[in-house]
Design an enzyme around this catalytic site. Sequence first.
Site, PDB file in Angstrom:
ATOM      1  N   GLU A  90       0.837  -1.194   0.000  1.00  0.00           N
ATOM      2  CA  GLU A  90       0.000   0.000   0.000  1.00  0.00           C
ATOM      3  C   GLU A  90       0.872   1.245   0.000  1.00  0.00           C
ATOM      4  O   GLU A  90       1.955   1.265   0.591  1.00  0.00           O
ATOM      5  CB  GLU A  90      -0.933   0.004   1.220  1.00  0.00           C
ATOM      6  CG  GLU A  90      -1.971  -1.109   1.153  1.00  0.00           C
ATOM      7  CD  GLU A  90      -2.931  -1.134   2.329  1.00  0.00           C
ATOM      8  OE1 GLU A  90      -4.020  -1.721   2.181  1.00  0.00           O
ATOM      9  OE2 GLU A  90      -2.607  -0.573   3.391  1.00  0.00           O
ATOM     10  N   CYS A 110       6.720  -6.787   6.668  1.00  0.00           N
ATOM     11  CA  CYS A 110       7.783  -6.083   7.392  1.00  0.00           C
ATOM     12  C   CYS A 110       8.692  -7.077   8.087  1.00  0.00           C
ATOM     13  O   CYS A 110       8.249  -8.152   8.510  1.00  0.00           O
ATOM     14  CB  CYS A 110       7.176  -5.114   8.417  1.00  0.00           C
ATOM     15  SG  CYS A 110       8.413  -4.053   9.212  1.00  0.00           S
ATOM     16  N   CYS A 114       7.131  -4.429  15.674  1.00  0.00           N
ATOM     17  CA  CYS A 114       6.571  -3.391  16.534  1.00  0.00           C
ATOM     18  C   CYS A 114       5.117  -3.742  16.854  1.00  0.00           C
ATOM     19  O   CYS A 114       4.305  -3.947  15.940  1.00  0.00           O
ATOM     20  CB  CYS A 114       6.651  -2.027  15.848  1.00  0.00           C
ATOM     21  SG  CYS A 114       8.327  -1.556  15.360  1.00  0.00           S
ATOM     22  N   CYS A 117       1.975  -1.645  15.353  1.00  0.00           N
ATOM     23  CA  CYS A 117       1.892  -1.424  13.904  1.00  0.00           C
ATOM     24  C   CYS A 117       1.210  -2.594  13.211  1.00  0.00           C
ATOM     25  O   CYS A 117       1.598  -3.754  13.399  1.00  0.00           O
ATOM     26  CB  CYS A 117       3.295  -1.220  13.331  1.00  0.00           C
ATOM     27  SG  CYS A 117       3.334  -0.946  11.548  1.00  0.00           S
ATOM     28  N   CYS A 335      -0.622   6.411   9.746  1.00  0.00           N
ATOM     29  CA  CYS A 335       0.615   5.766  10.209  1.00  0.00           C
ATOM     30  C   CYS A 335       0.299   4.518  11.022  1.00  0.00           C
ATOM     31  O   CYS A 335      -0.508   4.536  11.948  1.00  0.00           O
ATOM     32  CB  CYS A 335       1.432   6.725  11.077  1.00  0.00           C
ATOM     33  SG  CYS A 335       2.200   8.061  10.151  1.00  0.00           S
TER      34      CYS A 335
END
Length: 344
Positions: A90, A110, A114, A117, A335
Amino acid sequence: MKDIRTLSLQELTDYFVQIGEKPFRAKQVYDWIWSKNLHSIEEMTNLSKPLREKLSETFVINPVSVDLLQKSKDGTIKNGVKLHDGLMVESVLIPTETRTTACVSSQVGCSLNCEFCATARLKRMRNLEVAEIVDQVALIDRQSRLYFDRPLSNIVFMGMGEPMMNYNNVVDAIRKITQPEGLGMSARRITVSTSGIPKMIKRLADEDLKVKLALSLHSAVEQTRNEIMPFSTKFPLTEIMEALQYWYEKTGSAITFEYCVWKGINDDERHIKALINYCRKVPSKVNLIQYNPIGEGKFDHRSVAAEEHYVRELTKAGITVMVRRSRGGDIDAACGQLANKGTE
């Protein structure tokens, strides 16, 4: 067949010489694929038809495409970008009154973990190729011109993935984006955001790319940071600071610390003091980022009072602080929310 965009200018030149063509043909093709972001060999009109046919028999161009476009009520546009192998990432176009910013991805999924996220919940499938990164930027530039009547002004590597874990391709993409024979955009308007890989921060400093650096910090208390960003146990805050100081010495560019404040996690006096002390060790500023829920109850957004306390104490300490309001939250484009919902 091989994607022609994986060839360097020298490799293209060698190819044309090998097939008996003039070396300048390489520069023509390079201009088509990087400056004009052309995705069709057939449309390279300054090449003869027989040469275009020969190129098409040897090479392909595998562009990205928009599989799903979503528009937020605040003007933000999120693109579900389909890659040539069917995988998805995205990217986001964020407009303001004075500029448009592209938030681009560097990995499918990823490499890190984290806890706050959404992207971190996805398995890292692979790194994005150079052309796939450049395509995102060119795509959002076209959208900026179409929907907002102005060219793209800023680029942030804050989408899916950790840019430092796809270092070579990210750096090469930045060169393609900024060089005159590429997209010709200003390097000073590009920000690379990292969760903190010290040796890669130093390496980036040595590249002399003129880009800006942002660090996803969220706590300057080691124990807290390790709890919310488990991978960081491998990268102590002291080592990260050493890398940041090296960055500033080499580039003269101040660092931006990205920082979310969560209720009961880092909204107390101890964390504020730790952040102030950390900021004092290197020229920097702080962006207090609004947290965007991903369905995890552990992370509650800070209270207005906690936010104001951070701002007041940072300002009193002489540290520049900005409060960043999220954009595109209604389409999961803010975010920490990029996670290809509906595509897994």
